[in-house]
Design a protein around this motif. Structure first.
Motif, PDB file in Angstrom:
ATOM      1  N   ARG A   6       0.873  -1.178   0.000  1.00  0.00           N
ATOM      2  CA  ARG A   6       0.000   0.000   0.000  1.00  0.00           C
ATOM      3  C   ARG A   6       0.909   1.227   0.000  1.00  0.00           C
ATOM      4  O   ARG A   6       1.799   1.330   0.834  1.00  0.00           O
ATOM      5  N   ILE A   7       0.663   2.128  -0.942  1.00  0.00           N
ATOM      6  CA  ILE A   7       1.479   3.326  -1.059  1.00  0.00           C
ATOM      7  C   ILE A   7       0.571   4.546  -0.981  1.00  0.00           C
ATOM      8  O   ILE A   7      -0.285   4.736  -1.848  1.00  0.00           O
ATOM      9  N   PRO A   8       0.738   5.380   0.054  1.00  0.00           N
ATOM     10  CA  PRO A   8      -0.009   6.643   0.095  1.00  0.00           C
ATOM     11  C   PRO A   8       0.491   7.547  -1.030  1.00  0.00           C
ATOM     12  O   PRO A   8       1.689   7.606  -1.297  1.00  0.00           O
ATOM     13  N   ILE A   9      -0.432   8.246  -1.687  1.00  0.00           N
ATOM     14  CA  ILE A   9      -0.078   9.116  -2.811  1.00  0.00           C
ATOM     15  C   ILE A   9      -0.474  10.549  -2.463  1.00  0.00           C
ATOM     16  O   ILE A   9      -1.641  10.818  -2.165  1.00  0.00           O
ATOM     17  N   ALA A  13       6.829  12.531  -5.788  1.00  0.00           N
ATOM     18  CA  ALA A  13       7.751  11.523  -5.249  1.00  0.00           C
ATOM     19  C   ALA A  13       7.009  10.227  -4.943  1.00  0.00           C
ATOM     20  O   ALA A  13       7.549   9.128  -5.140  1.00  0.00           O
ATOM     21  N   ASP A  14       5.768  10.322  -4.485  1.00  0.00           N
ATOM     22  CA  ASP A  14       4.965   9.131  -4.199  1.00  0.00           C
ATOM     23  C   ASP A  14       4.626   8.379  -5.485  1.00  0.00           C
ATOM     24  O   ASP A  14       4.515   7.152  -5.483  1.00  0.00           O
ATOM     25  N   VAL A  15       4.449   9.105  -6.582  1.00  0.00           N
ATOM     26  CA  VAL A  15       4.191   8.476  -7.881  1.00  0.00           C
ATOM     27  C   VAL A  15       5.381   7.592  -8.249  1.00  0.00           C
ATOM     28  O   VAL A  15       5.221   6.435  -8.663  1.00  0.00           O
ATOM     29  N   VAL A  16       6.580   8.120  -8.068  1.00  0.00           N
ATOM     30  CA  VAL A  16       7.797   7.370  -8.370  1.00  0.00           C
ATOM     31  C   VAL A  16       7.898   6.138  -7.464  1.00  0.00           C
ATOM     32  O   VAL A  16       8.216   5.033  -7.927  1.00  0.00           O
ATOM     33  N   ILE A  43       0.608   2.150 -13.391  1.00  0.00           N
ATOM     34  CA  ILE A  43       0.607   2.650 -12.004  1.00  0.00           C
ATOM     35  C   ILE A  43       0.954   4.132 -11.993  1.00  0.00           C
ATOM     36  O   ILE A  43       0.304   4.941 -11.322  1.00  0.00           O
ATOM     37  N   SER A  44       1.975   4.508 -12.740  1.00  0.00           N
ATOM     38  CA  SER A  44       2.427   5.891 -12.788  1.00  0.00           C
ATOM     39  C   SER A  44       1.320   6.817 -13.289  1.00  0.00           C
ATOM     40  O   SER A  44       1.087   7.885 -12.715  1.00  0.00           O
ATOM     41  N   GLU A  45       0.630   6.427 -14.349  1.00  0.00           N
ATOM     42  CA  GLU A  45      -0.442   7.261 -14.916  1.00  0.00           C
ATOM     43  C   GLU A  45      -1.573   7.479 -13.911  1.00  0.00           C
ATOM     44  O   GLU A  45      -2.055   8.597 -13.744  1.00  0.00           O
ATOM     45  N   ILE A  46      -1.983   6.403 -13.264  1.00  0.00           N
ATOM     46  CA  ILE A  46      -3.101   6.501 -12.321  1.00  0.00           C
ATOM     47  C   ILE A  46      -2.688   7.275 -11.070  1.00  0.00           C
ATOM     48  O   ILE A  46      -3.451   8.095 -10.549  1.00  0.00           O
ATOM     49  N   ALA A  47      -1.476   7.030 -10.581  1.00  0.00           N
ATOM     50  CA  ALA A  47      -0.985   7.756  -9.400  1.00  0.00           C
ATOM     51  C   ALA A  47      -0.862   9.250  -9.700  1.00  0.00           C
ATOM     52  O   ALA A  47      -1.185  10.093  -8.860  1.00  0.00           O
TER      53      ALA A  47
END
Length: 135
Positions: A6-9, A13-16, A43-47
């Motif tokens: 789980r990654i908080p966005i 920097a969180d996208v990376v 993942i990058s596009e959605i984040a």
């Protein structure tokens, strides 16, 4: 080996981080290099959409198995403004901020399964899965 991250966005920097950690988890499941790039790109596009439109959200990346196949599922959630017209947002070239309009439609094309729900004033959830191809 964790089969879910789980990654908080909330920032670029969180996208990376989400891209890198999602790619690492998918690598554990044996995805090819090209499939890892596809997953990381989606993942990058959605984040990035979370950062642009909702300010804060999270991405959950999980390893999944179904009918003898293995895959990775990405769930992106935010409590942002929501998307008033999903059909328009999923059209190639449409951008809510003057970008290239590749985020949602591009991610939908990259992944094998793609589902989006959004409620204006409540937020958006994107669920997408990529199944590992058998060599």
């Amino acid at each position: 080996m964790a089969d879910e991250i789980r990654i908080p966005i909330g920032s670029d920097a969180d996208v990376v981080t989400a891209r890198r950690r999602g790619r690492e988890l998918a690598a554990q499941a044996g995805f090819s290099a090209s499939e890892l790039t596809i997953i990381a790109t989606a993942i990058s596009e959605i984040a990035r959409n979370i950062v642009m439109f909702a300010s804060r959200g999270e991405i959950l990346v999980s390893l999944v198995g179904e009918d003898g196949r293995e895959g990775v599922t990405v769930v992106a959630r935010d409590a942002g403004p929501g998307i008033p017209d999903l059909e328009q947002a999923l059209r190639d070239g449409y951008s809510g901020y003057g970008g290239m309009g590749l985020g949602l439609p591009g991610s939908r094309r990259l992944m094998d399964e793609f589902e989006i729900t959004s409620e204006v004033g409540k937020g958006t959830t994107v669920t997408m899965t990529k199944w590992r191809r058998e060599a």
